[in-house]
Design a protein around this motif. Structure first.
Motif, PDB file in Angstrom:
ATOM      1  N   SER A   5      21.410 -12.634  -8.310  1.00  0.00           N
ATOM      2  CA  SER A   5      22.805 -12.677  -7.846  1.00  0.00           C
ATOM      3  C   SER A   5      23.337 -11.280  -7.536  1.00  0.00           C
ATOM      4  O   SER A   5      24.381 -11.136  -6.918  1.00  0.00           O
ATOM      5  N   LYS A   6      22.599 -10.238  -7.945  1.00  0.00           N
ATOM      6  CA  LYS A   6      23.025  -8.867  -7.710  1.00  0.00           C
ATOM      7  C   LYS A   6      22.254  -8.267  -6.541  1.00  0.00           C
ATOM      8  O   LYS A   6      21.142  -8.674  -6.245  1.00  0.00           O
ATOM      9  N   ASN A   7      22.867  -7.288  -5.911  1.00  0.00           N
ATOM     10  CA  ASN A   7      22.189  -6.560  -4.835  1.00  0.00           C
ATOM     11  C   ASN A   7      21.418  -5.353  -5.373  1.00  0.00           C
ATOM     12  O   ASN A   7      20.383  -4.997  -4.831  1.00  0.00           O
ATOM     13  N   ILE A   8      21.954  -4.720  -6.428  1.00  0.00           N
ATOM     14  CA  ILE A   8      21.308  -3.569  -7.051  1.00  0.00           C
ATOM     15  C   ILE A   8      21.230  -3.821  -8.556  1.00  0.00           C
ATOM     16  O   ILE A   8      22.236  -4.179  -9.186  1.00  0.00           O
ATOM     17  N   ILE A   9      20.056  -3.634  -9.134  1.00  0.00           N
ATOM     18  CA  ILE A   9      19.861  -3.795 -10.577  1.00  0.00           C
ATOM     19  C   ILE A   9      19.473  -2.431 -11.149  1.00  0.00           C
ATOM     20  O   ILE A   9      18.398  -1.905 -10.841  1.00  0.00           O
ATOM     21  N   MET A  10      20.367  -1.821 -11.932  1.00  0.00           N
ATOM     22  CA  MET A  10      20.102  -0.511 -12.518  1.00  0.00           C
ATOM     23  C   MET A  10      19.354  -0.683 -13.835  1.00  0.00           C
ATOM     24  O   MET A  10      19.717  -1.508 -14.680  1.00  0.00           O
ATOM     25  N   GLN A  11      18.299   0.112 -14.028  1.00  0.00           N
ATOM     26  CA  GLN A  11      17.528   0.119 -15.261  1.00  0.00           C
ATOM     27  C   GLN A  11      17.505   1.537 -15.823  1.00  0.00           C
ATOM     28  O   GLN A  11      18.083   2.453 -15.245  1.00  0.00           O
ATOM     29  N   LYS A  12      16.818   1.717 -16.941  1.00  0.00           N
ATOM     30  CA  LYS A  12      16.850   3.022 -17.598  1.00  0.00           C
ATOM     31  C   LYS A  12      16.201   4.110 -16.760  1.00  0.00           C
ATOM     32  O   LYS A  12      16.708   5.228 -16.687  1.00  0.00           O
ATOM     33  N   GLU A  13      15.077   3.809 -16.135  1.00  0.00           N
ATOM     34  CA  GLU A  13      14.332   4.846 -15.428  1.00  0.00           C
ATOM     35  C   GLU A  13      14.140   4.542 -13.950  1.00  0.00           C
ATOM     36  O   GLU A  13      13.434   5.266 -13.262  1.00  0.00           O
ATOM     37  N   ASN A  14      14.747   3.501 -13.459  1.00  0.00           N
ATOM     38  CA  ASN A  14      14.622   3.151 -12.043  1.00  0.00           C
ATOM     39  C   ASN A  14      15.662   2.100 -11.697  1.00  0.00           C
ATOM     40  O   ASN A  14      16.442   1.682 -12.567  1.00  0.00           O
ATOM     41  N   PHE A  15      15.663   1.675 -10.452  1.00  0.00           N
ATOM     42  CA  PHE A  15      16.543   0.566 -10.066  1.00  0.00           C
ATOM     43  C   PHE A  15      15.833  -0.310  -9.039  1.00  0.00           C
ATOM     44  O   PHE A  15      14.899   0.107  -8.354  1.00  0.00           O
ATOM     45  N   ILE A  16      16.309  -1.565  -8.958  1.00  0.00           N
ATOM     46  CA  ILE A  16      15.702  -2.575  -8.089  1.00  0.00           C
ATOM     47  C   ILE A  16      16.742  -3.031  -7.072  1.00  0.00           C
ATOM     48  O   ILE A  16      17.895  -3.283  -7.417  1.00  0.00           O
ATOM     49  N   LYS A  49       0.829  -1.207   0.000  1.00  0.00           N
ATOM     50  CA  LYS A  49       0.000   0.000   0.000  1.00  0.00           C
ATOM     51  C   LYS A  49       0.865   1.260   0.000  1.00  0.00           C
ATOM     52  O   LYS A  49       0.844   2.064   0.917  1.00  0.00           O
ATOM     53  N   THR A  50       1.675   1.412  -1.019  1.00  0.00           N
ATOM     54  CA  THR A  50       2.525   2.590  -1.158  1.00  0.00           C
ATOM     55  C   THR A  50       2.722   2.901  -2.635  1.00  0.00           C
ATOM     56  O   THR A  50       2.798   1.986  -3.471  1.00  0.00           O
ATOM     57  N   ASP A  51       2.767   4.190  -2.955  1.00  0.00           N
ATOM     58  CA  ASP A  51       2.987   4.606  -4.340  1.00  0.00           C
ATOM     59  C   ASP A  51       4.471   4.826  -4.632  1.00  0.00           C
ATOM     60  O   ASP A  51       4.845   5.076  -5.773  1.00  0.00           O
ATOM     61  N   LEU A  52       5.291   4.747  -3.594  1.00  0.00           N
ATOM     62  CA  LEU A  52       6.718   5.026  -3.763  1.00  0.00           C
ATOM     63  C   LEU A  52       7.486   3.829  -4.296  1.00  0.00           C
ATOM     64  O   LEU A  52       8.480   3.983  -4.991  1.00  0.00           O
ATOM     65  N   TYR A  53       7.041   2.616  -3.942  1.00  0.00           N
ATOM     66  CA  TYR A  53       7.793   1.420  -4.288  1.00  0.00           C
ATOM     67  C   TYR A  53       6.868   0.327  -4.827  1.00  0.00           C
ATOM     68  O   TYR A  53       5.672   0.298  -4.540  1.00  0.00           O
ATOM     69  N   GLN A  54       7.481  -0.559  -5.625  1.00  0.00           N
ATOM     70  CA  GLN A  54       6.845  -1.825  -5.999  1.00  0.00           C
ATOM     71  C   GLN A  54       7.639  -2.939  -5.325  1.00  0.00           C
ATOM     72  O   GLN A  54       8.873  -2.947  -5.384  1.00  0.00           O
ATOM     73  N   ILE A  55       6.953  -3.868  -4.683  1.00  0.00           N
ATOM     74  CA  ILE A  55       7.618  -4.878  -3.861  1.00  0.00           C
ATOM     75  C   ILE A  55       7.074  -6.262  -4.206  1.00  0.00           C
ATOM     76  O   ILE A  55       5.855  -6.438  -4.375  1.00  0.00           O
ATOM     77  N   LEU A 107       8.017 -16.191  -7.920  1.00  0.00           N
ATOM     78  CA  LEU A 107       7.212 -15.148  -7.293  1.00  0.00           C
ATOM     79  C   LEU A 107       6.151 -15.753  -6.394  1.00  0.00           C
ATOM     80  O   LEU A 107       5.375 -16.611  -6.805  1.00  0.00           O
ATOM     81  N   LEU A 108       6.121 -15.284  -5.155  1.00  0.00           N
ATOM     82  CA  LEU A 108       5.100 -15.719  -4.204  1.00  0.00           C
ATOM     83  C   LEU A 108       3.970 -14.702  -4.102  1.00  0.00           C
ATOM     84  O   LEU A 108       2.799 -15.066  -4.042  1.00  0.00           O
ATOM     85  N   PHE A 109       4.366 -13.426  -4.091  1.00  0.00           N
ATOM     86  CA  PHE A 109       3.382 -12.380  -3.838  1.00  0.00           C
ATOM     87  C   PHE A 109       4.026 -11.040  -4.151  1.00  0.00           C
ATOM     88  O   PHE A 109       5.217 -10.876  -3.962  1.00  0.00           O
ATOM     89  N   GLY A 110       3.239 -10.074  -4.660  1.00  0.00           N
ATOM     90  CA  GLY A 110       3.785  -8.754  -4.867  1.00  0.00           C
ATOM     91  C   GLY A 110       3.250  -8.072  -6.107  1.00  0.00           C
ATOM     92  O   GLY A 110       2.464  -8.656  -6.874  1.00  0.00           O
ATOM     93  N   ASN A 111       3.701  -6.842  -6.327  1.00  0.00           N
ATOM     94  CA  ASN A 111       3.217  -6.050  -7.465  1.00  0.00           C
ATOM     95  C   ASN A 111       4.347  -5.591  -8.384  1.00  0.00           C
ATOM     96  O   ASN A 111       4.158  -4.690  -9.195  1.00  0.00           O
ATOM     97  N   LEU A 112       5.537  -6.190  -8.225  1.00  0.00           N
ATOM     98  CA  LEU A 112       6.652  -5.870  -9.107  1.00  0.00           C
ATOM     99  C   LEU A 112       6.479  -6.626 -10.423  1.00  0.00           C
ATOM    100  O   LEU A 112       6.437  -7.850 -10.434  1.00  0.00           O
ATOM    101  N   LYS A 113       6.400  -5.880 -11.530  1.00  0.00           N
ATOM    102  CA  LYS A 113       6.073  -6.496 -12.815  1.00  0.00           C
ATOM    103  C   LYS A 113       7.292  -7.042 -13.554  1.00  0.00           C
ATOM    104  O   LYS A 113       7.139  -7.789 -14.524  1.00  0.00           O
ATOM    105  N   ASP A 114       8.485  -6.657 -13.145  1.00  0.00           N
ATOM    106  CA  ASP A 114       9.698  -7.154 -13.816  1.00  0.00           C
ATOM    107  C   ASP A 114       9.818  -8.656 -13.624  1.00  0.00           C
ATOM    108  O   ASP A 114       9.734  -9.158 -12.501  1.00  0.00           O
ATOM    109  N   LYS A 115      10.059  -9.375 -14.704  1.00  0.00           N
ATOM    110  CA  LYS A 115      10.124 -10.836 -14.639  1.00  0.00           C
ATOM    111  C   LYS A 115      11.557 -11.360 -14.625  1.00  0.00           C
ATOM    112  O   LYS A 115      11.873 -12.276 -13.883  1.00  0.00           O
TER     113      LYS A 115
END
Length: 359
Positions: free
Chosen positions: A80-91, A52-58, A67-75
């Motif tokens: 193996s990484k701690n930080i995944i950099m993307q064009k307009e955001n990071f995970i 219930k937050t607009d700041l993050y997808q979890i 995937l067990l549960f959540g609203n993160l659409k990236d498949k």
């Protein structure tokens, strides 16, 4: 001017990234703690509350990264990484749940970082044309004089906050877990709570001393019998020493010295707590007070000769053997300088350390 703008942008970009990453780590750490606590206490946990937050997808994943549960659409997530950099955001990938509630991975995606960078770029371009004539002559000097110290101070502050959080997390977790069944506390649980509370108290007192060290009006120096002050503090450390089965031998004679009581307690407690913290199981500590000299000798891990010259520097840690964040011996040095107490250290690896203070 362009160089200053680029340096400022890179500096602010890293600062924004550090702040965004820190906020995300705090969010996911809180979620992980609730998951672990719910599993260990046998309570149910409403996972929808975390979405219930607009700041993050979890999203939450099992041992096989399904995937067990959540609203993160990236498949296609590289776990193996701690930080995944993307064009307009990071995970950010977190693994601190350790399989509690069958959750092994938490992925959290931030959506504001790159919007902030775009706004920052526009602000820099706008300011560039306004203040160009005012800073063109002094830009080079400002870059050399201010950017590096600011970066160094920010790095020290980030490390300090991280270490302080880690140092407080262990005793706080111990208190929460030990007091879970508050109506049926066992002697062992009470002991754990007491030890954890003592550790939090020590951290608080050290931080208070560091941030109030220049306020001389807070100290009231008068003549004390150091023997009595030490005896009162030894009772405080009995439980900590017993936990590691460390034997403390003391031979104390009446010694009078003019000092603020809290300053001496800080001085003595930091040296003794290090002697316990970095000692071995079933080790020994010998405390001698005579002829205006206090000696505290332990059978701990010792300190390398090459590192002895740096151990009084603030935030410096000679070893990662145990917790702490490198302010204890800096406090000891500040108090010794304040009251003109001479301090000597002898230490050998795997044999132990000996602190000698001459009043």
């Amino acid at each position: 001017m362009v160089l200053i703008a680029l340096l400022y942008y890179q500096n602010e970009k890293k600062l924004y990234f550090d702040l965004a990453k820190t906020k995300m780590r705090n969010v996911v750490s809180n979620i992980s703690s609730q998951i672990i606590f719910a599993h260990m206490s046998g309570n149910s946990l409403d996972m929808n509350q975390f979405l219930k937050t607009d700041l993050y997808q979890i999203s939450f994943y099992d041992k096989n990264k399904k995937l067990l549960f959540g609203n993160l659409k990236d498949k296609d997530i590289d776990f193996s990484k701690n930080i995944i950099m993307q064009k307009e955001n990071f995970i950010l990938i977190d693994k601190s749940t350790y399989g509690h509630l069958d959750i092994y991975y938490i992925a959290i995606k931030e959506n504001l970082f790159f919007n902030r960078l775009t706004s920052l770029q526009k602000e820099i371009v706008f300011l560039f044309f306004i203040i160009y004539f005012f800073i063109s002559l002094i830009g080079f000097f400002l870059a050399r004089l201010f950017l590096k110290p600011i970066k160094d101070e920010r790095d020290r502050l980030n490390n300090f906050i991280k270490d302080t959080t880690h140092e407080l997390n262990t005793p706080i977790s111990a208190i929460l877990m030990s007091s879970e069944d508050e109506e049926n506390l066992t002697p062992k649980q009470v002991k754990r709570i007491k030890l954890a509370a003592q550790r939090i108290s020590e951290v608080y007192k050290d931080l208070t001393f560091i941030f109030l060290e220049n306020k001389q009006n807070l100290t009231v120096a008068k003549e004390f019998n150091l023997k009595k002050l030490i005896e009162s503090q030894l009772k405080y450390f009995e439980a900590l020493a017993l936990k590691k089965r460390i034997t403390i031998n003391s031979e104390l004679r009446d010694t009078f010295f003019t000092i603020d009581e809290n300053d001496f307690i800080r001085l003595f407690n930091n040296i003794l707590s290090n002697a316990i913290k970095y000692n071995k199981q079933k080790g020994t500590i010998t405390i001698l007070l005579e002829n205006n000299t206090l000696t505290i000798k332990d059978s701990g891990i010792g300190i390398e000769k090459s590192k002895l010259k740096d151990i009084f520097n603030r935030y410096y840690r000679a070893t990662d053997f145990s917790g702490g964040f490198g302010i204890g011996l800096n406090i000891v040095q500040n108090i010794c300088e304040k009251y003109k107490i001479k301090i000597d250290i002898n230490s050998e690896l795997d044999i132990g350390s000996c602190f000698t203070l001459k009043f």
